[in-house]
Each structure stands twice: as structure tokens, then as C-alpha cells.
Design an enzyme around this catalytic site. Structure first.
Site, short mmCIF file in Angstrom:
data_model
loop_
_atom_site.label_atom_id
_atom_site.label_comp_id
_atom_site.label_asym_id
_atom_site.label_seq_id
_atom_site.Cartn_x
_atom_site.Cartn_y
_atom_site.Cartn_z
N SER A 1 24.22 -21.34 -26.64
CA SER A 1 23.80 -22.13 -25.64
C SER A 1 24.67 -22.98 -24.91
O SER A 1 25.76 -23.21 -25.75
CB SER A 1 22.61 -23.14 -26.08
OG SER A 1 23.01 -23.78 -27.37
N LYS B 1 21.51 -23.40 -12.18
CA LYS B 1 20.91 -23.26 -13.68
C LYS B 1 19.32 -23.07 -13.43
O LYS B 1 18.82 -23.64 -12.87
CB LYS B 1 21.16 -24.31 -14.15
CG LYS B 1 20.69 -24.22 -15.72
CD LYS B 1 21.04 -25.48 -16.52
CE LYS B 1 20.41 -25.29 -17.91
NZ LYS B 1 19.03 -25.33 -18.19
N CYS C 1 -21.67 -40.93 -20.53
CA CYS C 1 -22.92 -41.07 -21.34
C CYS C 1 -23.19 -42.11 -22.39
O CYS C 1 -24.39 -42.57 -22.91
CB CYS C 1 -23.60 -39.69 -21.58
SG CYS C 1 -22.53 -38.92 -23.23
N PHE D 1 0.71 -1.18 -0.01
CA PHE D 1 -0.33 0.02 0.05
C PHE D 1 0.97 1.39 -0.01
O PHE D 1 0.81 2.25 -0.76
CB PHE D 1 -1.13 -0.01 1.29
CG PHE D 1 -1.61 1.23 1.26
CD1 PHE D 1 -2.64 1.56 0.53
CD2 PHE D 1 -1.47 1.99 2.36
CE1 PHE D 1 -3.30 2.60 0.78
CE2 PHE D 1 -2.32 3.34 2.57
CZ PHE D 1 -3.50 3.46 1.80
#
EC number: 6.5.1.2
Length: 674
Positions: free
Chosen positions: A84, A120, A418, A36
Site C-alpha cells: 500500500s 487516486k 407510540c 439491443f
């Protein structure tokens, strides 16, 4: 002193304070202000910037709230390739990497070999460019050479500084006066769970990484801001002294205001590396975010340049990935369950086995394509796996151990509830039951969703009771609930007069639930809680909503063409007029309440928790007062809780709040804020 000069000074001071408290909250987890109080500072800044728009700058904290719509994400070139890392899945591979680097360094006359071990993070890699300390670009990894410019979305991530400390930047940056920071955007477990709770079951994300990747490419940065993502930094480039070791770069990143994960360690030997890996194999489960391994990097940056890289990955780093926790079991049976929207989901019934601290006897198989992909047969020996927070799943069939009496699993042809013939729409992976109006399982699912806590909150309407109501034909849609009579309920199993009265009282109370909650409770495909809120504001009555065109709906925030089509289809059902008539007769809230002028927004954005008993309000009323004033009510304490209202005889939640430094107020103080 002119007004604009005074405003500029006030804005500068507010920006410094807001960024300081943002860092304390998100990076150091040591908040000094409640949500707040923080929001009040932000409101002051936004108000001043609106009064003096010429003073608004792109690095202002007010720009984190999002709102911009990005129609496309232009491709941008990375300054250096974002490669990567090579992955390893065994300690042997880590040792081979270590020895390989040691031999290469020995050729350069280097004897000591320092490695930095880092956890990681399972997130999405991004690059940030700061020009003279101001964030000017943020991009995805893409193909490593170029990525997508998602700057507007990244500005909403609270742990990404928009401006770096000027004095420190001036001392650190090189001649180009541009610093590049790389790292991962990720989602904390708590934020991921909160996001999924706000979405329909069929739209929930499988894991935090998927949620992060999807969120970063949203066109609406306002929605990105609401998803509460985080950023961990692990790369710093553009320094005056580019020989600075990696471990010191991590320390500099922390000084610049970035979260760096805190748990990295300098390792001088292979034994120290193995100790780190073993230590975090267990400790990682206690972290508030998901990690799936350890990254090892050569500490000496100049020698990194000499070691170079292959076409795909650097030679000076490797990622060790922890194996997912696995166990062997036997596939005893496959059940086909029917969801509230008719989707047929196969569920594996397994021989009970202990996995990751709990007994597992069931696992979802998602759809029949997954059964075929795994080559599963009944009585097969299988490997089940639990990785991170993901639900256990069957990952492999042990074909070499297949028993002679193994039996094929036949695709379903008829609904198990059903008996209706199933359909498989073109381009869909799942079978579904088209008998929406008569299928008991779908009816039951819709009723349970309607009564759920975040919908109409009819706590007495549980699974067993709904089963009986549907089986006896007493209820076929949510509207029927409000016409149940006490004698009808008393005839049900385990149901006496008192229980029947409790059910009717709960139903009566639910009539007061808001129009927004009713929209969510109806169970319209793709309409979660957040979408229901947007719909209730844009179309403040059910009549306006059902009369809206698909084009009009698609312009509402958070509503795209898919959701718009789903809403149109829902109101076009033959059963809808009958359900609407029942809801009207039952006097449910079919329109948004007129806003009360005297109600302020003092709790806008504040997360409030109540503990103990209040003298002047019951818990429901107190929660409504907070919600009316823009706040949110939660049931558990965390670092993100803005305020705890403590009544008489508060429980352990008060102790936890004090421990976390969450603001605690009395009932009198709470009332004064209303």
C-alpha cells in the site's frame, strides 16, 4: 468446409467484434451499437458455443455474464508484494516526499526527476495475470503477500479484457510470457445509485467502495455481473524491456485495452505537481466516479528498484488525499426517528451551515453507539463533513469549546411515536420498537413504501395524506387502502371531491401492478426489487411462497439463509392472514401472470427511455410492453441508455441522447420491434 470449422471462424469473428464494442463502450465511452444490437451479437455467440461446446474457451466474452457459484476463494501468492502507498494529508508532506526522493536520486547522479501524477481511485486493489495474453488469474491484495483468487468474479467486469491483442502482447512480454496488470475495481456513481435503488433501505451501501468490496466477494458471479463494476489499470509488469518508464507503461495499458483514467500527467517540477493537485481538487467532482486524492510515482522504473521499499510501502510513490469538506456547527437537538421496520435512528439537528454548495441542518447519527463514540452533548460545537457522495455526518466534537450549559443526550427508552418500551436485541447496535402492528410511525413507513414509485406507484398517496389516514385510524395496513370510500377522504384536510376521486383512481390502477412489484411493496425485511423478482419466478404465487420452507427458499438465487429466515418470519406474523384476505378481496395480483407465448424477448437487457408524447400508447402501457419483453425503462439519459423512443414534442432528453450517440427511434420503429 465442415460445420465445426465454419463455426470456429464465426465464433472468432464474433468474439473480436464483441470485445471491440465492449472497449468502445466501457473504456472510450464511444459506443457504436445500442445495447439491443450488442446483446444480439452476444446471443449469437452464446448460441454457437452451445451448439459447439468444444469451441468454448475461458476467455470468451460469453463468460462475462457470470453464473458460476464459488464456495470459497483460495489464497494465492503474489509474484511481487502488493504494497500500500504512504498517505499524505498536506502539501507540506508532498513536498517533503519530493525532496527526499530528489536527494536519494542525487546520490545516484540523477539530476532530473520526473514524477507521474494520477488521480487516486477509491476502489479495491487487484492483480491480474495474463499468460500469452489470456487472463488466467485475478486476485485481491489481501495482506500484500497473498490474496484471494476471485478470477470468476473479475471476469464479469466489462473493463477487464479477457484476452489481450496477440501481436502487441507478443512484442511486449518477456521470457516468462506472463504479464501482470494491477489496478482498482471501482463503481461509477451512476451504477452505485442504481444498485442502491434496487435494495431495501436497511441493506443499502454507504458508499461505492463498500459496494465494490462486498460485491467482489459474492459467491454468485451472476450477481456480481449484475452490479456493473469497472476497472482502472495503473501497473504493468512482465515486459521484455523492464526499463520502460511508467508513463509509457500507462500508454501501453491503454493500447492493450485497459481504462487508465485518462487524466494522468508527467510533472517535472514540484510546482507542476502542486498545480495538478489544486486543479483536480475542484474538477474531480465533475467525474462520473469518485476520486479521493492524487498518486505521485517516480517515472524512472529502474531507479524505483534502487529506492526500494519499507515493510509497508514503496519509497518512490506517495498518495496525497484530499481533505473532506468540513464545516463547524452547533448540535441543537437530537431527534429519534422510527423506520418502517421499527429501527430507531438518532438524527442531529444542527445550526444551519453551508457545506459543499448546500445548506446542512440535519445529519444522521446512525445509532446511540455513535453518539457515545463521539462523546456528544447537546449544544456542543461539532465538525460536520461531506466526502464524495456520502451524506454529511458529524465527525468530531470540539470538547475544548464545550459550553457550560451543555446537556447530556440520554438514550431512548420508549418509542417516540407510540410510547412502547424499546428493545435492543443482543449483538445489535440499534434500539427498535417492538410494537409493529400499532406504532403509527411504522405503519406510516410501510404505507409510504407500499405506495412508492418502484412498488405500487400510487403517486397521490403522499406523506401528508398518509399521516392523516393513520392518525384518524382509517388505514392500518396496505390492504385498508383499497376499501377507502370517497366520503371518508373528503373529510380530510385539504381534500375535496376531485382530490378524493384522483386518489381512488390511483388505487384502482395500482391493482394491476404485477405480483413481483407487490412482493417488493410488502416491505419484507431484506427483500429489494431484485430479490422480489427472483422470488416471483421461483414461487409464482403468494400461496406457494408462504408455503415454502426455509431450506427451499435458501436455494433460490440471491436468497441466502438470512433473507430466507426473514421471509418465513414475515408470513408467520399474526396479522398476515388478515392482510392476505384484504389483498385477495381487493383483487391485487397475488400470482405471476401466465407467460404469453406470442410475447418475444426483443428488449432483453435493453435500457429504454421515452420522451415526448406517443400517439398509440400512454407512457405506462409503453413501459409495460418493454418490461414484458425483458427490457428496463429509465427516466434519464446516460451513456448506458440503449434506446430512446421519441414521440411528438420531445424534450431536452432527445438532444442529450443525440449528443451521447444513443440510438433514437420513432414510435413506428418502436412498434415494429414489439
Amino acid at each position: 468446409m465442415t460445420d465445426i470449422i465454419r463455426a470456429a471462424e464465426a465464433i472468432a469473428q464474433l468474439r473480436r467484434e464483441i470485445e471491440r464494442h465492449t472497449h468502445l463502450y466501457y473504456v472510450e465511452a464511444k459506443p457504436e451499437l445500442s445495447d439491443f444490437e450488442f446483446d444480439q451479437l452476444l446471443d449469437q455467440l452464446i448460441t454457437l458455443e452451445r451448439q459447439f461446446p468444444q469451441l468454448l474457451t475461458p476467455d470468451s466474452p460469453s463468460q462475462r455474464v457470470g453464473g458460476a457459484i464459488t464456495r470459497e476463494f483460495p489464497a494465492v501468492q503474489h509474484r511481487e508484494p502488493m504494497l500500500s502507498l504512504s498517505n499524505s494529508y498536506s502539501i507540506t508532506e508532498v513536498e517533503e516526499f519530493y525532496n527526499r526522493v530528489r536527494k536519494l536520486l542525487a546520490l545516484e547522479g540523477v539530476v532530473e526527476q520526473e514524477m507521474v501524477a494520477e488521480l487516486k481511485f477509491d476502489g479495491v486493489a487487484i492483480s491480474l495475470i495474463y499468460q500469452d495474453g489470456i487472463l488466467v488469474r485475478g486476485a485481491t491484495r489481501g495482506d500484500g503477500r497473498q490474496g484471494d483468487d476471485i478470477t470468476a468474479n473479475l471476469k464479469t467486469v466489462a473493463t477487464i479484457p479477457l484476452r489481450l491483442e496477440e501481436t502487441l502482447v507478443a512484442a511486449l512480454q518477456g521470457e516468462e510470457r506472463a504479464i501482470e496488470v494491477r489496478g482498482e475495481v471501482f463503481m461509477r456513481k451512476e451504477d452505485f445509485e442504481r444498485l442502491n435503488e434496487s435494495r431495501p433501505d436497511e441493506d443499502r451501501f454507504a458508499n461505492p467502495r463498500n459496494a465494490t468490496a462486498g460485491s467482489l466477494k459474492l459467491q454468485d458471479s451472476g450477481e456480481v455481473a449484475r452490479r456493473s463494476m469497472s476497472f482502472v489499470a495503473y501497473y504493468l509488469k512482465g515486459l521484455k524491456d523492464e526499463s520502460t518508464p511508467h508513463i509509457h507503461r500507462l500508454e501501453l495499458l491503454a493500447r492493450l485495452g485497459f481504462f487508465t483514467g485518462d487524466h494522468y500527467r508527467l510533472c517535472n517540477t514540484l510546482e507542476e505537481i502542486n498545480t495538478y493537485i489544486a486543479e483536480w481538487a475542484e474538477k474531480r467532482w465533475q467525474l462520473p466516479y469518485e476520486t479521493d486524492g492524487v498518486v505521485l510515482k517516480l517515472n524512472d522504473v529502474p531507479f524505483r528498484e534502487k529506492l526500494g521499499a519499507t515493510a509497508k510501502s514503496p519509497r518512490w510513490a506517495i498518495a496525497y488525499k484530499y481533505p473532506a469538506q468540513q464545516a463547524r456547527s452547533v448540535l441543537q437537538n437530537v431527534l429519534f426517528q422510527v423506520g418502517r421496520l421499527g429501527t430507531i435512528t438518532p438524527v442531529a439537528e444542527l445550526e444551519p451551515v453551508l457545506l459543499a454548495g448546500s445548506t446542512v441542518s440535519r445529519s444522521t447519527l446512525h445509532n446511540f453507539d455513535e453518539i457515545e463514540r463521539l462523546g456528544l452533548m447537546l449544544r456542543d460545537r461539532v465538525i460536520i463533513e461531506k466526502s464524495g457522495e456520502v451524506i454529511p455526518k458529524v465527525v468530531r466534537t470540539l470538547f475544548e469549546e464545550r459550553p457550560a450549559d451543555a446537556m447530556p443526550i440520554l438514550p431512548p427508552t420508549h418509542c417516540p411515536s407510540c410510547g412502547a418500551p424499546l428493545v435492543r436485541p443482543e449483538n445489535e447496535v440499534s434500539y427498535s420498537c417492538p410494537n409493529e402492528e400499532e406504532c403509527p410511525a411504522q405503519i406510516k413507513g410501510r404505507l409510504l413504501h407500499f405506495a412508492s414509485r418502484n412498488a405500487m406507484d400510487i403517486q397521490t398517496l403522499g406523506d401528508a395524506l398518509v399521516e392523516q389516514l393513520v392518525a384518524k385510524g382509517l388505514v392500518k395496513d396496505p390492504g385498508d387502502l383499497y376499501f377507502l370510500q370517497e366520503p371518508q377522504l373528503e373529510k380530510l384536510e385539504r381534500m375535496g371531491p376531485k382530490s378524493a376521486q384522483n386518489i381512488l383512481r390511483a388505487l384502482e390502477k395500482s391493482r394491476e401492478k404485477s405480483y413481483e412489484r407487490l412482493l417488493y411493496a410488502l416491505g419484507i425485511r431484506h427483500v429489494g426489487r431484485a430479490t422480489a423478482r427472483e422470488l416471483s419466478q421461483a414461487c409464482p404465487s403468494i400461496d406457494l411462497l408462504r408455503e415454502a420452507s426455509e431450506e427451499q427458499l435458501a436455494t433460490i438465487p440471491d436468497i441466502g439463509p438470512v433473507v430466507a429466515r426473514s421471509i418465513i418470519d414475515y408470513f408467520a406474523k399474526p396479522s398476515w392472514p388478515h392482510l392476505l384476505e384484504k389483498l385477495r378481496t381487493a383483487a391485487l395480483q397475488l400470482s405471476a401472470s401466465e407467460p404469453k407465448e406470442q410475447v418475444n424477448r426483443n428488449f432483453e437487457g435493453v435500457t429504454v427511455l421515452f420522451t415526448g408524447s406517443l400517439e398509440r400508447y400512454d407512457r405506462q402501457k409503453a413501459s409495460e410492453l418493454v418490461l414484458e419483453r425483458g427490457g428496463r425503462v429509465v427516466g434519464s439519459v446516460s451513456k448506458k441508455t440503449g434506446m430512446v423512443v421519441a414521440g411528438q414534442d420531445p424534450g431536452s432528453k432527445l438532444q442529450k441522447a443525440n449528443k451521447l450517440g444513443v440510438r433514437v427511434v420513432s414510435e413506428d420503429e418502436f412498434e415494429a420491434m414489439l
